[in-house]
Scaffold this motif. Structure first.
Motif, PDB file in Angstrom:
ATOM      1  N   UNK A 138       5.054  51.087  -9.723  1.00  0.00           N
ATOM      2  CA  UNK A 138       3.915  50.494  -9.006  1.00  0.00           C
ATOM      3  C   UNK A 138       3.635  50.914 -10.891  1.00  0.00           C
ATOM      4  N   UNK A 139       2.998  49.688 -10.490  1.00  0.00           N
ATOM      5  CA  UNK A 139       2.190  49.733 -12.165  1.00  0.00           C
ATOM      6  C   UNK A 139       0.655  49.403 -12.112  1.00  0.00           C
ATOM      7  N   UNK A 140      -0.435  49.826 -12.627  1.00  0.00           N
ATOM      8  CA  UNK A 140      -1.611  50.723 -12.421  1.00  0.00           C
ATOM      9  C   UNK A 140      -2.309  50.631 -13.613  1.00  0.00           C
ATOM     10  N   UNK A 141      -3.605  50.162 -13.729  1.00  0.00           N
ATOM     11  CA  UNK A 141      -4.460  49.739 -14.823  1.00  0.00           C
ATOM     12  C   UNK A 141      -5.472  50.966 -14.265  1.00  0.00           C
ATOM     13  N   UNK A 142      -6.394  50.986 -14.650  1.00  0.00           N
ATOM     14  CA  UNK A 142      -7.986  52.265 -15.149  1.00  0.00           C
ATOM     15  C   UNK A 142      -8.696  50.697 -16.026  1.00  0.00           C
ATOM     16  N   UNK A 143      -9.571  49.855 -15.297  1.00  0.00           N
ATOM     17  CA  UNK A 143     -10.282  49.234 -16.392  1.00  0.00           C
ATOM     18  C   UNK A 143     -11.992  50.028 -15.770  1.00  0.00           C
ATOM     19  N   UNK A 144     -12.351  50.306 -17.721  1.00  0.00           N
ATOM     20  CA  UNK A 144     -13.688  51.135 -17.787  1.00  0.00           C
ATOM     21  C   UNK A 144     -14.898  49.817 -17.570  1.00  0.00           C
ATOM     22  N   UNK A 145     -15.916  50.282 -16.061  1.00  0.00           N
ATOM     23  CA  UNK A 145     -16.913  49.433 -15.382  1.00  0.00           C
ATOM     24  C   UNK A 145     -17.917  49.834 -15.746  1.00  0.00           C
ATOM     25  N   UNK A 146     -18.044  51.056 -16.767  1.00  0.00           N
ATOM     26  CA  UNK A 146     -19.526  51.194 -16.486  1.00  0.00           C
ATOM     27  C   UNK A 146     -20.794  50.687 -16.700  1.00  0.00           C
ATOM     28  N   UNK A 147     -20.583  49.838 -18.086  1.00  0.00           N
ATOM     29  CA  UNK A 147     -21.556  49.432 -18.406  1.00  0.00           C
ATOM     30  C   UNK A 147     -21.892  48.531 -17.136  1.00  0.00           C
ATOM     31  N   UNK A 148     -20.632  47.345 -16.890  1.00  0.00           N
ATOM     32  CA  UNK A 148     -20.947  46.241 -15.986  1.00  0.00           C
ATOM     33  C   UNK A 148     -21.473  47.045 -14.800  1.00  0.00           C
ATOM     34  N   UNK A 149     -21.644  47.898 -14.058  1.00  0.00           N
ATOM     35  CA  UNK A 149     -21.936  49.207 -13.403  1.00  0.00           C
ATOM     36  C   UNK A 149     -23.590  48.937 -12.899  1.00  0.00           C
ATOM     37  N   UNK A 150     -23.331  49.331 -14.513  1.00  0.00           N
ATOM     38  CA  UNK A 150     -24.932  49.745 -15.344  1.00  0.00           C
ATOM     39  C   UNK A 150     -25.861  48.548 -15.437  1.00  0.00           C
ATOM     40  N   UNK A 151     -24.958  47.480 -15.665  1.00  0.00           N
ATOM     41  CA  UNK A 151     -26.144  46.163 -15.336  1.00  0.00           C
ATOM     42  C   UNK A 151     -25.808  45.376 -13.892  1.00  0.00           C
ATOM     43  N   UNK A 152     -25.029  46.181 -12.773  1.00  0.00           N
ATOM     44  CA  UNK A 152     -25.144  45.474 -11.962  1.00  0.00           C
ATOM     45  C   UNK A 152     -25.997  45.567 -11.366  1.00  0.00           C
ATOM     46  N   UNK A 153     -26.014  47.308 -11.564  1.00  0.00           N
ATOM     47  CA  UNK A 153     -27.384  47.732 -10.349  1.00  0.00           C
ATOM     48  C   UNK A 153     -29.317  47.542 -11.354  1.00  0.00           C
ATOM     49  N   UNK A 154     -28.927  47.192 -12.628  1.00  0.00           N
ATOM     50  CA  UNK A 154     -30.711  47.042 -12.784  1.00  0.00           C
ATOM     51  C   UNK A 154     -30.575  45.503 -12.611  1.00  0.00           C
ATOM     52  N   UNK A 155     -29.392  44.313 -12.391  1.00  0.00           N
ATOM     53  CA  UNK A 155     -30.174  43.508 -11.772  1.00  0.00           C
ATOM     54  C   UNK A 155     -29.784  43.416 -10.438  1.00  0.00           C
ATOM     55  N   UNK A 156     -29.444  44.467  -9.480  1.00  0.00           N
ATOM     56  CA  UNK A 156     -30.101  44.423  -8.562  1.00  0.00           C
ATOM     57  C   UNK A 156     -31.306  44.917  -8.195  1.00  0.00           C
ATOM     58  N   UNK A 157     -32.078  45.885  -9.373  1.00  0.00           N
ATOM     59  CA  UNK A 157     -32.945  46.756  -9.324  1.00  0.00           C
ATOM     60  C   UNK A 157     -33.721  45.551  -9.569  1.00  0.00           C
ATOM     61  N   UNK A 158     -33.343  44.641 -10.525  1.00  0.00           N
ATOM     62  CA  UNK A 158     -34.483  43.530 -10.897  1.00  0.00           C
ATOM     63  C   UNK A 158     -34.832  42.718  -9.875  1.00  0.00           C
ATOM     64  N   UNK A 159     -33.972  42.009  -8.709  1.00  0.00           N
ATOM     65  CA  UNK A 159     -34.001  41.443  -7.685  1.00  0.00           C
ATOM     66  C   UNK A 159     -34.915  41.953  -6.424  1.00  0.00           C
TER      67      UNK A 159
END
Length: 630
Positions: A227-248
């Protein structure tokens, strides 16, 4: 060949041995079957030859032919078998050689493949080490056997150290079981792995969101080899997404609020039209009666009372509108002083008792058992209690009751206004103090109002540092409003301030008003106070009469055509001969900014239209008295 030579003697010497030797060689060359055929042919030829030579061969010759045939067959079979064995040996040697060559070729290809795989693995690991993501590899059973350099940088684990427990240690406890379950489900089914989780690495010191993904690598038979796997840091994107949802959500809520405000605006305009038209009808009817009824008659007196009540009602509506605007813009200035709430509530109750009596509702006052002092504006505090009392009178039917209670506590003072009227529906309670909110939505609007009273109450109470709340058990269960105000210590002296008696003194008054009806009616009202009143209907006319009459007080409208009231005031103040003349602005422009502008222009006092005539007479008395004493 040796067998042929051995049979030469018994078969008659060289005559038979030569063919047998030939047959042996033939069998070794062509195989057993051709040699057997050749043996049969040779035997037949020899038999034919013997018959031709002797006529009738003897018994010995016949035995020789039989022996030749048998010997030839045996030699053919044996020689053929030897040939076949040698051929098999040759084929086996050839096959072995070819197998060895193929094995060598395959071994060489395998070595090349392994070298390519090792080179590819090295390149992959070098590439993975340069990636900002965490990259990892697992055995088919899901156990980790390799991490890239990024993992070791974040975890501070010695590079090359691999342990399945390491990633569980940095995983958020709330995400742990979910990640493990999803991972082993992928290992079981071979389906791609994807999940979001939070890691807290020693180098970051905070939980950050990561996106984990893994794919199975299979061999030609479809078996999972790793198995080959990756773990990608999405924290900033998650916060941006949450901010966008809150803005929406905020924009959606804002849009809904705007729609609601637009609807309420339309409702308010309809209510305003209704509420302003309603007083006009009785006023118009009363004016018709006054024009025809005998002066001083009972009918004329009732018409005058109707006009007075309806004008007071319209004045209250307009004042409420102005007050709501001032509160929303934070432009109301409180004239604070120490106020004893028992006395203030008592006076307010008495002021409104006639309204309750007219509606057939009993009103009870329950004061506190001790003085209840607050720091506030007496006028605005009375307005708060008065609005709540009006509300109780409006929504309580004949035969009902209302109660005003004052409660003095250590830190605050409570004023309760309770009634047994129509009550409040539960879904209305959270919105009850919003401007233009109406409990009476019936078409006839028999209970009237603009829905501003409670909004004013909340705004004024909050300006005093308190709060107000409403309670009701539902329709027909009555309601209770509770005002809470911060308590203060009693002042050093609470003796009431004496006010001069409300009597008029004669004075010369000039009224500058372009509305002829307003000017004439105001002149008549002021003359009832024994003042000498003169009228002017424009700014220049007013200035001319000021110079000619030298009045004690000038009551001037602001919105005059051509030359407005501010210009009139500045012109009067610029004349040294009129330095003692008092100026009163009487205008529909009644905001704090308008008052400030009037003061800057030279006005001594400012009154909004329509004025309280008793208050105006009292003001004129004070101004005339101040001029005469000065």
């Amino acid at each position: 060949m040796l067998l042929a030579l051995a049979l030469a003697g018994p078969l008659g010497g060289i005559f038979f041995s030569v063919p047998l030797a030939v047959l042996s060689l033939s069998a070794q060359v062509t195989g057993a079957a051709p040699a057997l055929v050749s043996t049969a042919l040779v035997t037949t030829g020899l038999a034919a030859w013997m018959l031709a030579a002797d006529g009738d061969p003897g018994r010995e010759e016949a035995l020789q032919l039989v022996a030749f045939l048998a010997a030839g067959s045996v030699i053919s079979i044996v020689s053929g078998s030897l040939r076949a064995g040698r051929a098999r040996d040759v084929e086996a040697r050839i096959a072995a050689a070819r197998a060895a060559e193929e094995a060598e070729r395959r071994a060489s290809e395998t070595r090349m493949t392994l070298e390519a795989l090792r080179a590819s693995e090295v390149k992959f690991q070098q590439l993975a080490d340069s990636m900002p993501q965490i990259v990892w590899a697992c055995q088919p059973d899901g156990s980790v056997y390799w991490y890239n350099r990024r993992w070791y940088e974040l975890t501070s684990v010695p590079e090359g150290h691999v342990d399945d427990a390491n990633w569980l240690l940095v995983l958020h406890p709330d995400d742990r079981q979910r990640c493990v379950d999803v991972w082993y489900e992928s290992v079981r089914t071979g389906q791609p792995y994807q999940v979001e989780y939070r890691f807290k690495f020693p180098t970051t010191g905070e939980y950050r969101w990561f996106l984990g993904r893994a794919l199975a690598v299979r061999d030609e038979a479809g078996r999972i080899v790793r198995w080959y796997g990756t773990s990608t840091d999405i924290h900033d994107a998650k916060r941006t997404e949450a901010a966008l949802r809150a803005s929406e959500e905020r924009h959606r809520a804002l849009a809904e609020a705007l729609q609601e405000a637009d609807r309420r605006k339309d409702d308010f305009l309809a209510m305003l039209s209704h509420e302003l038209r309603n007083p006009l009808a009785p006023i118009k009817n009363s004016l018709y009666i006054l024009s025809r009824a005998a002066p001083g008659s009972e009918r004329a007196r009732r018409a005058e009372q109707v006009i007075e009540r309806q004008i007071e009602h319209m004045t209250r509506l307009i004042d409420d509108l102005l007050d709501v605007t001032r509160i929303s813009r934070r432009k109301i200035q409180l004239r604070r002083t120490a106020v004893e709430m028992n006395e203030l509530v008592r006076r307010t109750v008495e002021d409104h008792r006639s309204v309750f009596e007219r509606n057939g509702v009993s009103l009870e006052l329950v004061p506190a058992d001790r003085p209840a002092w607050v720091d506030g504006d007496p006028t605005r505090l009375s307005q708060i209690v008065g609005n709540l009392l009006q509300n109780a009178a409006k929504f309580t039917g004949p035969g009902g009751w209302a109660r005003a209670t004052v409660e003095a506590r250590e830190a605050d003072v409570l004023v309760h206004i309770r009634d047994n009227g129509i009550g409040i529906e539960p879904d209305m309670l959270p919105r009850l103090f919003n401007p233009f909110m109406q409990a009476d939505t019936t078409l006839d609007r028999s209970r009237g109002g603009l829905g501003l009273g409670l909004a004013l109450v909340r705004g004024l109470v909050e300006l005093h540092g308190g709060d107000v709340r409403a309670a009701s058990e539902g329709t027909d269960s009555g309601s209770e409003f509770t005002v809470r105000l911060p308590a203060i210590a009693p002042p050093a002296s609470d003796a009431p301030t004496s006010h001069p008696a409300n009597h008029a003194s004669q004075g010369r008054i000039l009224v500058i008003e372009d509305n002829l009806d307003a000017a004439e009616t105001l002149k008549d009202a002021l003359e009832l106070g024994d003042h000498e009143v003169c009228l002017a209907h424009s700014g220049p006319e007013g200035l001319a009469k000021v110079r000619a009459l030298r009045p004690d007080v000038v009551v001037c409208d602001i919105g005059l055509p051509g030359m407005d009231g501010y210009e009139v005031a500045r012109a009067i103040r610029a004349d040294p001969a009129q330095s003692s003349t008092r100026l009163v602005a009487l205008t529909g422009y009644a905001s704090p900014a308008d008052r400030q502008r009037a003061r800057e222009a030279g006005f001594d006092r400012h009154l909004g239209k329509p004025p309280d005539l008793d208050a105006l007479l009292q003001m004129l008395h004070e101004l005339v008295h101040a001029k005469s004493s000065g």
